[in-house]
Design an enzyme around this catalytic site. Structure first.
Site, PDB file in Angstrom:
ATOM      1  N   CYS A  87      53.319 115.194   0.540  1.00 33.98           N
ATOM      2  CA  CYS A  87      53.766 115.463  -0.825  1.00 33.98           C
ATOM      3  C   CYS A  87      54.182 114.170  -1.528  1.00 33.98           C
ATOM      4  O   CYS A  87      53.336 113.325  -1.808  1.00 33.98           O
ATOM      5  CB  CYS A  87      54.881 116.514  -0.820  1.00 33.98           C
ATOM      6  SG  CYS A  87      55.179 117.258  -2.428  1.00 33.98           S
ATOM      7  N   HIS A 195      52.924 121.184   2.678  1.00 27.99           N
ATOM      8  CA  HIS A 195      54.035 120.859   3.583  1.00 27.99           C
ATOM      9  C   HIS A 195      53.882 121.562   4.931  1.00 27.99           C
ATOM     10  O   HIS A 195      54.385 122.674   5.095  1.00 27.99           O
ATOM     11  CB  HIS A 195      55.356 121.317   2.962  1.00 27.99           C
ATOM     12  CG  HIS A 195      55.785 120.507   1.784  1.00 27.99           C
ATOM     13  ND1 HIS A 195      56.566 119.380   1.911  1.00 27.99           N
ATOM     14  CD2 HIS A 195      55.542 120.656   0.458  1.00 27.99           C
ATOM     15  CE1 HIS A 195      56.798 118.867   0.707  1.00 27.99           C
ATOM     16  NE2 HIS A 195      56.177 119.619  -0.191  1.00 27.99           N
ATOM     17  N   GLU A 197      55.522 120.997   7.531  1.00 28.94           N
ATOM     18  CA  GLU A 197      56.863 121.149   8.128  1.00 28.94           C
ATOM     19  C   GLU A 197      57.565 122.422   7.655  1.00 28.94           C
ATOM     20  O   GLU A 197      58.600 122.798   8.189  1.00 28.94           O
ATOM     21  CB  GLU A 197      57.718 119.901   7.850  1.00 28.94           C
ATOM     22  CG  GLU A 197      58.307 119.778   6.449  1.00 28.94           C
ATOM     23  CD  GLU A 197      57.323 119.226   5.419  1.00 28.94           C
ATOM     24  OE1 GLU A 197      56.109 119.201   5.696  1.00 28.94           O
ATOM     25  OE2 GLU A 197      57.795 118.840   4.325  1.00 28.94           O
TER      26      GLU A 197
END
Lengths: 218, 101
Positions: A87, A195, A197
């Site tokens: 990002c 993302h 994560e």
């Protein structure tokens, strides 16, 4: 010996704890590295986490790319070790010239925060090696400037060298050729807008992100 | 020059310059902010507006030996930091006589 991921933190970064949790979940170790530091000797790979480095003033990543850590990251990358920008981290890497192209404002002037389905278009990188080629993964996006843009020559090179690693199934932001993630020609510097994560448990409705971090700590 | 410039030491042969840098989207790059404002103006009845472009205006004061020197310094700033060559063009103007004060 578990691999250690260095997580770069700028003033305004806000995804570092999510990345740390993902790394731990796959059995890796992590270390936060503040942007003013330059010592990367005891980490095996680098993740530049998302957020709003230096407030995204001027342009996302524009100020961050002159932080002391970026020069150290450039040298680190020269030794073929993995550098991943997620990002805002992707935006920093393009501003630093470590990845080609740029991220412009989303088509439609909307901040996008939603799940997206992505096609895995290359597994020949240290961040996608554990994924299945041509499979689909579900990851979340969360950005205002995620519209990947480059000139035709760059686009041809990306295609020719298999540098496009992730594409959107349904392009949410206007990105050229649905591009969601790319790598450099040497394949060790990777940037992506989604993302991984944030997709690491059933509670988050997707565990697809774990494969990315599994790849990274191998 | 305004009073708050007086603390600037001006060395031998150097003058104080003020420059305006306009950073704008390249033609091919989408300008959703501009097109949204364009629609808002049309909604207010300004229906002769054909196009609205939104960019950045950056004003810089610096010391330089000449116009050329001031422009060359600012050009470097634009290339290294103030604009992104993939997305943006820029235009530099030297401001005279507190043109925008």
């Amino acid at each position: 010996m578990p691999k250690t991921v260095g997580i770069v933190v700028f003033p305004g970064t806000n995804c570092e704890f999510d990345v740390a949790e993902a790394v731990e979940k796959v059995g890796g170790k992590y270390k936060f590295i503040f942007h003013s530091q330059t010592d990367l000797t005891d980490v095996d790979s680098i993740v530049i986490a998302g957020g709003f480095a230096h407030g995204d003033y001027l342009r996302p990543g524009a100020i961050a790319r002159f932080s002391p850590i970026i020069e150290a990251v450039e040298q680190f990358a020269q030794s073929q070790k993995a550098v991943v920008g997620i990002c805002n981290g992707f935006q920093v890497l393009t501003e630093a010239g470590l990845l080609p192209g740029a991220l412009q404002k989303n088509a439609g002037l909307t901040f996008l925060c939603q799940p997206t389905v992505l096609n895995v278009t290359s597994t020949n990188t240290p961040f996608t090696s554990k994924l299945k080629l041509n499979s689909k993964v579900k990851l979340y996006i969360n950005h205002f400037s995620g519209n990947y843009t480059c000139d035709d020559q760059t686009l041809n090179e990306l295609k020719k060298n298999d540098q496009i690693i992730l594409t959107y199934e349904n392009n949410p932001n206007g990105s050229t050729e649905n591009i969601a993630g790319i790598c450099n020609e040497n394949r060790n510097i990777i940037g992506l807008m989604p993302h991984p994560e944030r997709a690491i448990s059933d509670f988050l409705d997707s565990r697809d992100g774990l494969d990315f971090f599994n790849s990274l700590i191998q | 020059m305004s009073n708050d410039d007086q603390h600037l030491q001006i060395a031998n042969g150097q003058g104080l310059y003020e420059l305006l840098i306009e950073v704008r989207h390249k033609d091919k790059i989408a300008d959703p902010e501009g097109s949204t404002i364009n629609k808002a103006l049309a909604a207010l009845g300004f229906d002769n507006v054909n196009k609205v472009s939104v960019g950045k205006a950056i004003r810089i004061k610096l010391t330089a030996a000449s116009d050329d020197d001031a422009l060359a310094q600012t050009e470097k700033m634009c290339q290294r930091l103030l604009s992104n060559p993939v997305l943006e063009d820029y235009k530099i103007t030297i401001l005279r006589d507190n043109a925008y004060a």
